[in-house]
Structures are given as C-alpha cells and as structure tokens.
Design a protein around this motif. Structure first.
Motif, PDB file in Angstrom:
ATOM      1  N   VAL A 190       0.931  -0.961  -0.158  1.00 12.39           N
ATOM      2  CA  VAL A 190       0.247   0.134  -0.078  1.00 12.39           C
ATOM      3  C   VAL A 190       0.938   1.139   0.207  1.00 12.39           C
ATOM      4  CG1 VAL A 190      -1.837   1.371   1.188  1.00 12.39           C
ATOM      5  CG2 VAL A 190      -1.800  -1.233   1.223  1.00 12.39           C
ATOM      6  N   VAL A 191       1.746   1.288   0.764  1.00 11.39           N
ATOM      7  CA  VAL A 191       2.841   2.262   0.903  1.00 11.39           C
ATOM      8  C   VAL A 191       3.441   2.492  -0.437  1.00 11.39           C
ATOM      9  CG1 VAL A 191       4.836   3.280   1.839  1.00 11.39           C
ATOM     10  CG2 VAL A 191       3.197   2.237   3.068  1.00 11.39           C
ATOM     11  N   THR A 192       4.187   1.442  -1.191  1.00  8.50           N
ATOM     12  CA  THR A 192       4.954   1.655  -2.317  1.00  8.50           C
ATOM     13  C   THR A 192       3.990   1.985  -3.406  1.00  8.50           C
ATOM     14  OG1 THR A 192       4.892  -0.750  -2.780  1.00  8.50           O
ATOM     15  CG2 THR A 192       6.691   0.034  -1.427  1.00  8.50           C
ATOM     16  N   LEU A 193       2.961   1.469  -3.499  1.00  8.58           N
ATOM     17  CA  LEU A 193       1.958   1.846  -4.621  1.00  8.58           C
ATOM     18  C   LEU A 193       1.414   3.142  -4.448  1.00  8.58           C
ATOM     19  CD1 LEU A 193      -0.121  -1.566  -5.212  1.00  8.58           C
ATOM     20  CD2 LEU A 193       1.513  -0.520  -6.641  1.00  8.58           C
ATOM     21  N   GLY A 194       1.275   3.819  -3.162  1.00  5.08           N
ATOM     22  CA  GLY A 194       0.804   4.955  -2.847  1.00  5.08           C
ATOM     23  C   GLY A 194       2.185   6.074  -3.224  1.00  5.08           C
ATOM     24  N   LEU A 195       3.207   5.809  -3.059  1.00  2.58           N
ATOM     25  CA  LEU A 195       4.171   6.617  -3.599  1.00  2.58           C
ATOM     26  C   LEU A 195       4.432   6.496  -4.942  1.00  2.58           C
ATOM     27  CD1 LEU A 195       7.201   5.423  -1.122  1.00  2.58           C
ATOM     28  CD2 LEU A 195       6.252   7.628  -1.254  1.00  2.58           C
ATOM     29  N   ALA A 196       4.058   5.269  -5.491  1.00  2.52           N
ATOM     30  CA  ALA A 196       4.144   5.489  -7.227  1.00  2.52           C
ATOM     31  C   ALA A 196       3.109   6.240  -7.632  1.00  2.52           C
ATOM     32  CB  ALA A 196       4.287   3.996  -7.644  1.00  2.52           C
ATOM     33  N   PHE A 197       1.847   6.057  -7.123  1.00  6.14           N
ATOM     34  CA  PHE A 197       0.566   7.011  -7.556  1.00  6.14           C
ATOM     35  C   PHE A 197       0.944   8.305  -7.507  1.00  6.14           C
ATOM     36  CE2 PHE A 197      -3.730   8.435  -6.915  1.00  6.14           C
ATOM     37  CZ  PHE A 197      -4.245   8.388  -8.119  1.00  6.14           C
ATOM     38  N   MET A 198       1.633   8.676  -6.518  1.00  3.47           N
ATOM     39  CA  MET A 198       1.751  10.196  -5.946  1.00  3.47           C
ATOM     40  C   MET A 198       2.908  10.653  -7.064  1.00  3.47           C
ATOM     41  SD  MET A 198       4.173  11.851  -2.937  1.00  3.47           S
ATOM     42  CE  MET A 198       5.675  11.191  -3.740  1.00  3.47           C
ATOM     43  N   VAL A 199       3.817   9.847  -7.440  1.00  5.63           N
ATOM     44  CA  VAL A 199       4.846  10.114  -8.561  1.00  5.63           C
ATOM     45  C   VAL A 199       4.419  10.509  -9.731  1.00  5.63           C
ATOM     46  CG1 VAL A 199       6.824   9.492  -9.804  1.00  5.63           C
ATOM     47  CG2 VAL A 199       6.918   9.226  -7.196  1.00  5.63           C
ATOM     48  N   ILE A 200       3.274   9.490 -10.340  1.00  6.58           N
ATOM     49  CA  ILE A 200       2.676   9.788 -11.511  1.00  6.58           C
ATOM     50  C   ILE A 200       1.776  10.787 -11.518  1.00  6.58           C
ATOM     51  CG2 ILE A 200       1.441   8.604 -13.198  1.00  6.58           C
ATOM     52  CD1 ILE A 200       3.942   7.493 -12.899  1.00  6.58           C
ATOM     53  N   LEU A 201       1.092  11.108 -10.441  1.00 12.24           N
ATOM     54  CA  LEU A 201       0.234  12.283 -10.466  1.00 12.24           C
ATOM     55  C   LEU A 201       0.939  13.546 -10.549  1.00 12.24           C
ATOM     56  CD1 LEU A 201      -2.541  11.597  -7.590  1.00 12.24           C
ATOM     57  CD2 LEU A 201      -2.605  11.704 -10.202  1.00 12.24           C
ATOM     58  N   LEU A 202       2.320  13.736  -9.860  1.00 15.41           N
ATOM     59  CA  LEU A 202       3.126  14.900  -9.733  1.00 15.41           C
ATOM     60  C   LEU A 202       3.467  14.955 -11.327  1.00 15.41           C
ATOM     61  CD1 LEU A 202       4.878  14.664  -6.329  1.00 15.41           C
ATOM     62  CD2 LEU A 202       3.107  16.366  -7.225  1.00 15.41           C
TER      63      LEU A 202
END
Length: 238
Positions: free
Chosen positions: A115-127
C-alpha cells in the motif's frame, strides 16, 4: 508464519498502526538529520555539512542524468526529499526486527507494505501530470503526452499510466519485503534450534543485513531515477 500489525480504525477506515508509526519515525529521522547537518552552514563545508551536500549533489546528478539541464533546478529538491524518504524507509526495517507474541510485528520498513509503495508510485505519477500541465498548459500537455507522435498511440499511452504505477510500486515492495522475510527466517532458525544455531546464524544475519542495506540504497536510487524519467516524459515535448 503469518505476522500481524497493530491495527486501528477511524470510523469505517482501518489503518496499519505499525506502518503509521514507522512512517512517522522515518519522517522524524529525516527531519533530524537535515536540521543537524544544515545548522551553522559555512562557506568551507566540513563534517556533517559535507555529508548533506554530498547527498544533495548525488541526487542532483540523478536528476540531471534524466532531465534537461535547464529543468534540474526546478525539481532537484523534490528528488532529494523523495530519495531520502525511500532510502530511510527501506533501511529502517532491515537493521532489526521486533516481534512480540510470536506474530505481532512492531518494527518494519514502511516500504515493505504494498500500500505504501503503490501510494508512492501513484503520487509520483500524479505529480508528473501536475508538473506537465503547469509547464505546458492543459491542452498542449494532453496533446504532447497522449497524441504524439501520432494519435493512434493513445491506448498505449493510457495503458502506460497504469503499468508505470504498478511496476514502480511493486518493484520497490518486492525487494524490501523479501529482505525482511529472509531476516525473519534467520531469526526463526535460532528460535527453533536454540544456542546451537548461533555460530551459523550470527554471521549469516550480518552478511544478509549488509546485503539488504545495499539493496535498499539501490532501490531508492532506481525509484528516483525512474521518477525523473517519467517526469521528463511529461515536461518535454516529444
């Protein structure tokens, strides 16, 4: 053996208390290191100032290898914070392990949770989308990201947004989770065999911890590098 974490909920939403605590601890460690290393800055750096400047230069090098030179200064701080968070999150659970009542985990890497790593990845793509729109404007950004070089690539471009999140997040999770599992297996050998296993378990544990720390550093580097690659794709014209 399955392991449990501290769980709590706020209304209908459940949270992993162990991950929350370790994430807050990670942020506290980063904040403390940066504050300590940047106090009393001097024109001729030495000691702790040398260390933080080396980290900054290293991350700027990662960013500059993927971004145009004129854009590095706009995103180097973002890359620096991202690198520090992932690096500390990777390493914090690989240096020790705390389990009580045989299966309740009180200490682990935040990045050992998908959940943490996918959340980080999702944040990176959104940015990357945010920075792209901010630089080009919405219309030009959409054309540049999804309709160039030809409009027929639109389905592939949309699929990439999904696969980038999955691969970026699960790559980090898999490496850190595997490291913690193997550390736990070594500890279980000692628990099962007792003192007779110590001559083998102690050097094996030390070797694996060293290797895991190296892997954690490499994964932080890879994550930030890919984040800069994805960013470059969004802020530069095809």
């Amino acid at each position: 053996m399955d392991e449990r974490s501290l769980l709590f909920h706020i209304g209908p939403v459940w949270f992993d208390g162990t991950i929350v605590i370790m994430t807050l601890l990670t942020c506290a460690i980063i904040f403390a290191v940066v504050v300590i290393c940047t106090r009393n800055l001097q024109m001729k750096p030495k000691g702790k100032q040398n260390f933080i400047e080396w980290v900054i230069d290293f991350v700027r090098g990662v960013a500059s290898s993927q971004l145009p030179k004129k854009e590095v200064g706009n995103y180097d701080f973002y890359a620096f914070v991202l690198f520090l968070f992932i690096f500390v999150s990777n390493e914090i659970g690989l240096i020790t392990k705390i389990v009580i009542h045989d299966d309740l985990t009180l200490w682990k890497s935040p990045t050992a949770d998908p959940v943490v790593t996918l959340g980080l990845a999702f944040m990176v793509i959104l940015l990357t989308h945010f920075f792209g729109v901010k630089k080009m404007g919405t219309k030009e950004y959409l054309v540049n990201s999804y309709l160039r070089p030809v409009g027929i690539v639109l389905p592939i471009k949309l699929l990439e947004e999904f696969t980038n999140v999955i691969t970026l997040g699960l790559r980090l999770y898999g490496n850190i989770f595997a490291g913690e599992i193997l550390l736990g297996l070594i500890v279980s050998i000692v628990n099962n065999l007792g003192w007779l296993a110590l001559p083998l378990a102690i050097p094996l544990e030390m070797i694996w911890i060293g290797f895991s720390l190296f892997i954690g550093a490499i994964q932080a580097y890879v994550f930030v590098t890919l984040a800069m690659v994805f960013l470059d794709n969004k802020i530069e014209k095809e």
